[in-house]
Design an enzyme around this catalytic site. Structure first.
Site, short mmCIF file in Angstrom:
data_model
loop_
_atom_site.label_atom_id
_atom_site.label_comp_id
_atom_site.label_asym_id
_atom_site.label_seq_id
_atom_site.Cartn_x
_atom_site.Cartn_y
_atom_site.Cartn_z
N HIS A 191 -3.06 4.63 6.37
CA HIS A 191 -2.98 4.81 4.91
C HIS A 191 -4.21 4.24 4.22
O HIS A 191 -4.67 4.78 3.22
CB HIS A 191 -1.71 4.12 4.38
CG HIS A 191 -0.45 4.73 4.89
ND1 HIS A 191 0.43 5.41 4.08
CD2 HIS A 191 0.07 4.80 6.14
CE1 HIS A 191 1.46 5.86 4.81
NE2 HIS A 191 1.25 5.49 6.07
N ASP B 214 -0.40 5.09 -2.97
CA ASP B 214 0.35 5.67 -1.87
C ASP B 214 1.73 6.08 -2.38
O ASP B 214 2.33 5.37 -3.20
CB ASP B 214 0.48 4.63 -0.75
CG ASP B 214 0.86 5.27 0.56
OD1 ASP B 214 -0.02 5.41 1.42
OD2 ASP B 214 2.04 5.66 0.74
#
Ligand code: UDP
Length: 479
Positions: A29, A127
């Protein structure tokens, strides 16, 4: 706050617009988020602040010039931090951020100093798994854009859970695992992340729900994929988001690792062992199997031994990443290789703790990739035209593996349907994968075709990804 901007993103006051980015603190990520930051910084002249947790913080020595980094506590209890379960970690982080207000405080302070420096903040790019961050931004009137670090197919799947339950695909029944999910081809029931099979069903449902909400409430959805790779999935996602009455735009701006000029070391949480590249230099073209099972999900000890002996028994040269914490229950320690393994593979097998993966995949000696089918790894392999031998472990990985095996046909699944890996079958499958005779022609042609498409989407001006980046910059400046 409405700010008038010139065409090049400079505010009329002479300052620039600023974006704040907040990745989830996992390797798969952090990398795409920093790559996105770099692309927007260079292409959109946007000033960048990266919010990050103190745990798994990007290496201060390798941080890109000109980016500001602001730490926030993740608030994770030590027991959760030490666990193998990424879902528990994500939920604990969100809960702690909600309680402490630390993200809101950090954002408020960034907004204040950005205004003083005439670099008004356009949005928070976050995110999808951080609903607490979206809540904090909303409280300050700051719009959010979400980055999906999974494929468009998985993004769509995660928005389809009501349908999957309504139509009886989930909870999955043992006898229905092979049933095609006709609304989401080419997926089968066995490819779906099934919350009812997770040890903590409530947590799993909470993650899916958070993901759904952050996307629906965002001003834009950025996906690390490209149009030619996932044309129907992107079209379906756009139609679905359009039908909810929101004007959420979807931007396909991958492969980010190639678009961005950021050094891989800048986002790597582990030190890369470059010795494997010199080792690859000594191997014949296309002869080596590169094997890596990603950075998050561990394997059981017995399975680890089967992988080791399967690689050894295949007779194929291999480069294997055995990272710290790869074996479940061993904490963050280096796993012990089975007795006699190193002698058995001497001269033919190379084991490293962490590889410069993109460089390895781009190396001419690598002819195949045994992957856990994480999305970053899949996209990196697609971009280099390396066929994949897929053994997914968790989450979206079965989805990626199914696409590789059935939609894109640039790879095959390893021992599909068999719960336990077995060394003899692994060895046989590796040999068949690396030297498949005529059967392998289609796989290699498909891998090559996708490699060309991935290169084409990055062509300045005409490539779909480059156009999407320009549209994303315009969109950010309009927020
Ligand atoms: N990676 C790496 N060196 C390694 C193994 C992995 O640099 O030895 C990188 C890989 O290039 C990818 C990321 O770690 O960018 C893993 O992300 P992915 O989405 O594939 O899997 P995850 O780790 O999230 O399960």
């Amino acid at each position: 706050m409405a700010v008038v901007v010139d065409d090049d993103g400079l505010t009329r006051g002479g300052g620039r617009r600023r974006i704040v980015l907040f990745p989830l603190p996992f390797q798969g990520h952090i990398s795409p988020m920093l790559q996105l930051a770099d692309v927007l910084h260079r292409r959109g002249h946007l000033a960048v602040t990266v919010l990050h947790t103190a745990r798994n913080a990007p290496d201060p020595a390798a941080r890109p010039d000109g980016f500001d980094f602001v730490p926030v506590p993740d608030g994770m209890p030590a027991a959760v931090a030490a666990s193998d379960d990424p879902l528990e970690k994500i939920l604990a982080m969100n809960a702690a951020m909600d309680t402490s207000g630390c993200v809101r405080d950090a954002l408020a302070s960034i907004l204040l100093s950005a205004t003083e420096e005439q670099q008004p903040v356009s949005c928070l790019i976050m995110d999808t798994a951080l609903p607490a961050a979206q809540k904090a931004a909303a409280a300050l009137g700051l719009p959010t854009v979400v980055l999906h670090t999974v494929s468009a197919a998985s993004t769509r799947l995660y928005r389809s859970y009501a349908m999957l339950h309504d139509k009886g695909y989930l909870p999955a029944q043992e006898q229905e695992l092979n049933r095609p999910v006709k609304e989401l081809p080419p997926l089968r029931v066995s490819d779906l992340f099934d919350p009812s099979k997770h040890p903590d069903q409530e947590s799993a449902n909470k993650i899916l729900d958070g993901n759904f909400r952050t996307t629906s409430n965002s001003a834009g959805v950025v996906i690390n994929t490209f149009e030619a790779l996932e044309t129907p999935e992107l079209a379906a996602l756009r139609a679905e988001l359009g039908s909810t009455g929101t004007s959420t735009k979807v931007f396909a701006i991958g492969p980010l690792h190639e678009l961005s000029a950021i050094d891989a070391a800048a986002s790597s949480l582990q030190e890369q062992d470059g010795s494997c590249i010199s080792w690859l230099d000594t191997q014949a073209p296309g002869s080596v199997l590169y094997a890596s099972l990603g950075s998050v999900i561990p394997v059981q000890k017995d399975e680890f031994a089967e992988v080791a002996w399967g690689l050894a028994g295949s007779g194929v040269p291999f480069l294997w990443v055995v990272r710290r914490g790869l074996v479940a229950g061993g904490g963050e320690s280096d796993p012990d290789l089975p007795d006699g393994f190193e002698r058995a593979v001497e001269g033919r097998g190379k084991v490293v703790r962490w590889a410069p993966q993109r460089e390895a995949l781009a190396h001419g000696a690598v002819g195949g990739f045994w992957t856990h089918s994480g999305w970053n790894s899949t996209l990196e392999s697609v971009h280099e035209g390396v066929p994949m031998l897929c053994r997914p472990l968790f989450g979206d990985q079965p989805v990626n593996a199914r696409y590789v095996g059935e939609a894109w046909k640039n790879g095959v699944l390893l021992m599909e349907g068999e719960k336990k890996l077995e060394r003899g079958k692994i060895a046989q499958a590796i040999r068949a994968f690396m030297d498949p005779g005529e059967k392998g022609d289609e796989m290699r042609e498909r891998a090559e075709e996708l490699r060309r498409q991935s290169a084409a989407c990055l062509e300045p001006g005409g490539g779909s990804t480059c156009r999407a980046v320009d549209e994303l910059v315009d969109h950010i400046l309009s927020l």
